[in-house]
Write an enzyme that holds these catalytic residues in place. Structure first.
Site, PDB file in Angstrom:
ATOM      1  N   ASP A 168      -2.932  -1.645   5.781  1.00  0.00           N
ATOM      2  CA  ASP A 168      -3.288  -1.210   7.124  1.00  0.00           C
ATOM      3  C   ASP A 168      -4.774  -0.927   7.285  1.00  0.00           C
ATOM      4  OD1 ASP A 168      -3.484   1.019   5.561  1.00  0.00           O
ATOM      5  OD2 ASP A 168      -1.972   2.195   6.634  1.00  0.00           O
TER       6      ASP A 168
ATOM      7  N   ASP B  83       0.855  -1.173   0.000  1.00  0.00           N
ATOM      8  CA  ASP B  83       0.000   0.000   0.000  1.00  0.00           C
ATOM      9  C   ASP B  83       0.900   1.235   0.000  1.00  0.00           C
ATOM     10  OD1 ASP B  83      -2.217   1.566   0.069  1.00  0.00           O
ATOM     11  OD2 ASP B  83      -2.790   1.093   2.127  1.00  0.00           O
TER      12      ASP B  83
ATOM     13  N   ASP C 169      -7.999  -3.676   3.087  1.00  0.00           N
ATOM     14  CA  ASP C 169      -6.876  -4.576   2.784  1.00  0.00           C
ATOM     15  C   ASP C 169      -7.093  -5.986   3.314  1.00  0.00           C
ATOM     16  OD1 ASP C 169      -5.359  -2.520   1.588  1.00  0.00           O
ATOM     17  OD2 ASP C 169      -4.700  -1.828   3.549  1.00  0.00           O
TER      18      ASP C 169
END
Length: 885
Positions: free
Chosen positions: A609, A337, A613
């Site tokens: 996070d 990410d 996800d």
């Protein structure tokens, strides 16, 4: 959250387009702006169920635990325990059973972490919400919300369900769903032209947080039908798969089991044919089984992985499943990410440009406007991150940014309007009124007639200013235009206040990369690991951040393009050798990317996070969550949690994982090398038809496999990394723990040489006592004591050969001198224990009675002492020759 409500029934709610005009939406939901009646809400709650996320049904834990107790390696240990019991060594059998149960319980409890991933999503639903019922405001438990309810949202509230705004404007932190670091504005009467529902300017979603503004909204989805509920369902459907190491160990275990059974049963008739009685042949078969079963392999692997877990914890990575240590070491692709992972998740002013495009020569004038034109509180840390970054910039340039000073000077406020994309204030400054404006350049520039210095803004100047803005945006900066003008009186309207402005310049903001990420990415590249960026953020921003930290960002693929991309095209993009930025990625996109990479044979580590996800973290070979900035959902779904949110810790984990796998191979090599000297004596006994007595007893083999062998094997699990560990390509997913080269070293070189040395020591003792083939060595014969000494010599020879094997197994290709003879202190201690344990079995009378040993003549040690050097030297020569070739 309530627990007395019934679970959601099977009744399905009719599909409704939440983005249709408000009047039609209220009609379809059979609701009104004043809210539902309590009776209607109760009926809907009964019909469609509470506003709760789906919970997975309880597991049948006895079956789950039983599966851990019948793992192939566990089955091998059960066989070993049964043989130990049959041989009369009850304590040994009980100890092996204890190892089986301990390992089974450990694996069982590790598996339970997957169950908690979905449960953690429930923490994102607020416990109580303000709702209009019967025309009045009521504060109800969020689980009681139903479709059609009118909810009231204010600053600081968490949105309790997916809803459509019908009045007001709110700024929403949706990063847990979208991955975007900056809050987004949602307003009831905005034009909805977004490509996807998550970007709709009129919709808010369950679990997101209102950071500013107030609004009323009508609920159109609850519970599992919300966006967060859909993610929960995705996570619940994704089961945990075996790691590469688990698959390889399972294959090795079945291979060993097959070999043991085939050899033991297949050679039973051979012994009878060679002249053995059936009872003697049965003893022979048991010996072969025991010799082929590495009883210490499973606990050794478990303890080696546990040591890796401890090492990674010290480096800042908490591993929730033991095998994840090795999986991280075999990673070939990291999908990371952006927000909070590569970046610090905090905006800051990167550039301040004057109208001429150069660094502004008058930062104080711009800072003064930014200090006044704001509603954030930098002292309390409340407000939009962009606003806070601008106030920190103003504070750095000597401006008073306290809320009290700003409010005392303010005469009028025109708040940020998402349609106008700007904000303005009128303030009393040094006895005069000043209008301060900031906003999107395309909205502020048309309102400016002059620029700082008094020059008029001509068409040519405006074109050059637009080009300047495009240049800044191309560097992934969020660009704001700043302007001001003096006012003779308080303006009568916003349009009057914002007319005839003087352009001061442009502010470029960025969410900066973490300083340590660039080195970590470089280490990934040197280790042959590809890094893709998968983010919900803007593609240009993500690509620029990727380039700053060293990720190739050779191609940017947005969510819409990814949705249209056929599977073969996606495969070619992912494995074409380029590093890719996937922007505006939805949870399904991340899952699709993880699946595509796995289908292409890659071992995938997915970092994240946010709630969005979680499914991908579950689906990837290894999910890596951020421990500080990450959500509980991500932490529960992941197998590794970074306690410091440091991307560099992933690289440390890769290094540790590679070391652990190498060490697993080292002690497997060490254990396998002793199979030949343990099996060959039984074959010699069978082939000779008993003319050559058994050179080794079953109990002596067990003493080797669970006694002298164990500590050195464990010490090899703590072996330091070999030179060049992070400079080699990741191993293939199909590459096993056991390789042809390993078997050649274990069986063809060290095993055969050890067997020759062991049998040499055995026959040397027998012949020294006057033995000849076929001579009686039973309890009543004169040669019986010599026979006990001979089997003891075989046992001792295997122990001495183990020492040479242990040193040889420390390296795969480099020489022992390259890593140092004494760098593994645990191995030296394990060898010392091995020698003491062997001496106890040889010289303590009560152990002599149990294991059938006898004290050795002094001259035998002259035969034994060179054995470690001979075994190690043969393998060292092999490694030297293969290095040169």
């Amino acid at each position: 959250m309530t627990t007395h409500l019934r679970p959601p029934p099977a009744t399905a709610e009719p599909d409704i387009d939440a983005r249709e005009p408000i009047g039609l939406l209220l009609r379809d939901l059979r609701s009104v702006p004043g809210g539902l009646t309590s009776r209607e809400a109760a009926r809907r709650l009964q019909a469609y169920g509470p506003n709760e996320l789906p919970h997975k049904g309880g597991r049948q834990w006895p079956l789950a635990l039983l599966r851990q107790l019948v793992h192939p390696l566990a089955l091998l240990l059960w066989v070993a325990a049964g043989l130990a019991w049959f041989a009369g060594t009850t304590n040994l059998a009980i100890a092996i059973v204890g190892v089986i149960i301990l390992n089974g319980l450990l694996a069982f409890f590790q598996e339970q972490q997957a169950e908690r991933a979905v449960e953690a999503l429930g923490k994102y639903l607020p416990e109580r919400s303000a709702v209009l019922r019967d025309g009045l405001v009521a504060h109800l438990e969020s689980a009681e919300l139903v479709r059609g309810d009118i909810v009231l949202l204010a600053e600081g509230d968490r949105v309790p369900a997916d809803a459509r705004l019908i009045e007001g404007t709110v700024d929403v932190d949706a990063s847990m769903l979208t991955g975007e670091s900056a809050p987004v504005t949602r307003t009831a009467d905005a034009a909805d032209d977004a490509d996807r529902a998550l970007d709709s300017p009129v919709l808010v979603f369950s679990g997101t947080v209102c950071v500013a503004g107030s609004a009323r909204a009508v609920v159109h989805a609850t519970g599992r039908r919300t966006e967060i509920g859909r993610i929960a369902s995705l996570s619940a459907r994704i089961g945990r798969e075996e790691s590469p190491l688990e698959r390889q160990v399972r294959r090795v275990a079945w291979l060993i089991a097959g070999v043991a059974v085939v050899v033991g049963v297949g050679f039973l008739p051979l012994g009878v044919a060679a002249g053995l009685s059936w009872s003697a042949a049965f003893v022979f078969a048991i010996g072969l089984l025991v010799a082929n079963v590495p009883e210490g392999l499973l606990p050794t692997i478990t303890l080696a992985l546990a040591a890796g877990v401890r090492s990674m914890a010290k480096a800042g990575a908490l591993v929730k499943r033991l095998s994840a240590v090795e999986t991280l070491g075999s990673t070939t692709v990291i999908c990371t990410d952006k927000t909070g992972t590569l970046t610090q998740n905090s905006m800051r002013v990167e550039e301040l440009r004057g109208p001429d495009g150069a660094e502004s020569a008058h930062p104080r004038e711009t800072a003064a406007v930014l200090a006044r034109c704001s509603t954030a509180d930098v002292a309390g840390g409340s407000g939009d991150p962009t606003e806070l970054a601008l106030l920190r910039f103003a504070d750095d340039h000597g401006q008073n940014v306290t809320t009290s000073a700003r409010e005392a000077a303010r005469k009028a406020l025109y708040p940020f309007d998402p349609r106008l994309k700007r904000m303005s204030t009128v303030d009393l400054v040094d006895g005069g009124l000043v209008v301060a404006v900031k906003g999107a350049p395309e909205q502020v520039l048309p309102l400016c007639s002059t620029e700082l210095g008094g020059a008029e803004l001509t068409a040519d100047r405006r074109a050059r200013l637009s080009a300047l803005v495009d240049s800044m945006a191309g560097r992934a900066l969020r660009v704001l235009a700043v302007a001001r003008r003096d006012a003779p009186a308080i303006p009568g309207s916003r349009a009057e206040a914002e007319d005839g402005l003087c352009l001061l310049g442009f502010v470029g903001l960025v969410d900066p990369p973490r300083p340590e990420v660039a080195d970590a990415v470089a280490d990934c590249h040197s280790a042959g690991i590809t890094v893709h960026v998968v983010t919900g953020d803007n593609g240009l921003t993500a690509a620029e951040i990727a380039r700053r930290v060293g990720i190739g960002a050779d191609r940017v693929v947005d969510g819409a393009a990814l949705a249209r991309m056929p599977e073969p095209d996606l495969d070619s993009v992912l494995v074409g050798g380029d590093e890719v930025v996937f922007s505006r990625a939805a949870p399904e996109d991340k899952l699709r990317i993880a699946d595509a990479l796995r289908d292409c044979g890659e071992v995938v580590a997915m970092t994240g996070d946010g709630v969005n996800d979680a499914p991908a973290l579950r689906r990837a070979d290894i999910g890596v969550a951020m421990g500080v900035g990450g959500t509980d959902v991500a932490k529960e779904a992941a197998t590794v949690v970074l306690t410091d949110d440091n991307f560099a810790t992933i690289v440390a984990g890769v290094r540790e994982g590679r070391r652990v796998f190498d060490n697993v191979r080292k002690f497997v090599l060490y254990i396998f090398a002793h199979a030949v000297p343990e099996v060959l004596p039984f074959l010699l006994f069978a082939i000779s038809g008993g003319a050559i007595p058994l050179p080794l007893t079953v109990l002596q083999i067990l003493a080797i496999d669970l006694g002298t062998e164990t500590l050195p094997a464990l010490a090899l699990g703590r072996e330091p990394a070999e030179p060049g560990l992070m400079a080699r390509r990741p191993r293939s997913r199909r590459e096993g723990v056991v390789t042809g080269r390993m078997l050649l070293r274990a069986w063809g070189i060290m095993g055969v040489l050890s067997a020759v040395l062991v049998l040499g020591a055995y026959f040397a003792v027998l012949y020294a006592a006057g033995w000849h083939p076929g001579a009686d060595v039973s309890d009543s014969s004169p040669l019986h004591h010599a026979y006990l000494q001979a089997t003891t010599a075989s046992f001792a020879a295997i122990v001495f050969c183990q020492i040479g094997t242990a040193f040889a197994a420390r390296t795969e290709r480099v020489s022992l001198r390259a890593i140092g003879l004494g760098t593994n202190k645990l191995l030296l201690g394990g060898i010392a224990f091995e020698l003491l344990f062997a001496a106890a079995l040889i010289y303590l009378p009560w152990l002599q009675d149990v294991f059938g040993t006898a004290a050795l003549p002094a001259w035998v040690y002259a035969v034994l002492v060179p054995m470690p050097v001979l075994v190690w030297g043969a393998d060292e020569l092999f490694r030297l020759l293969t290095r040169r070739s």
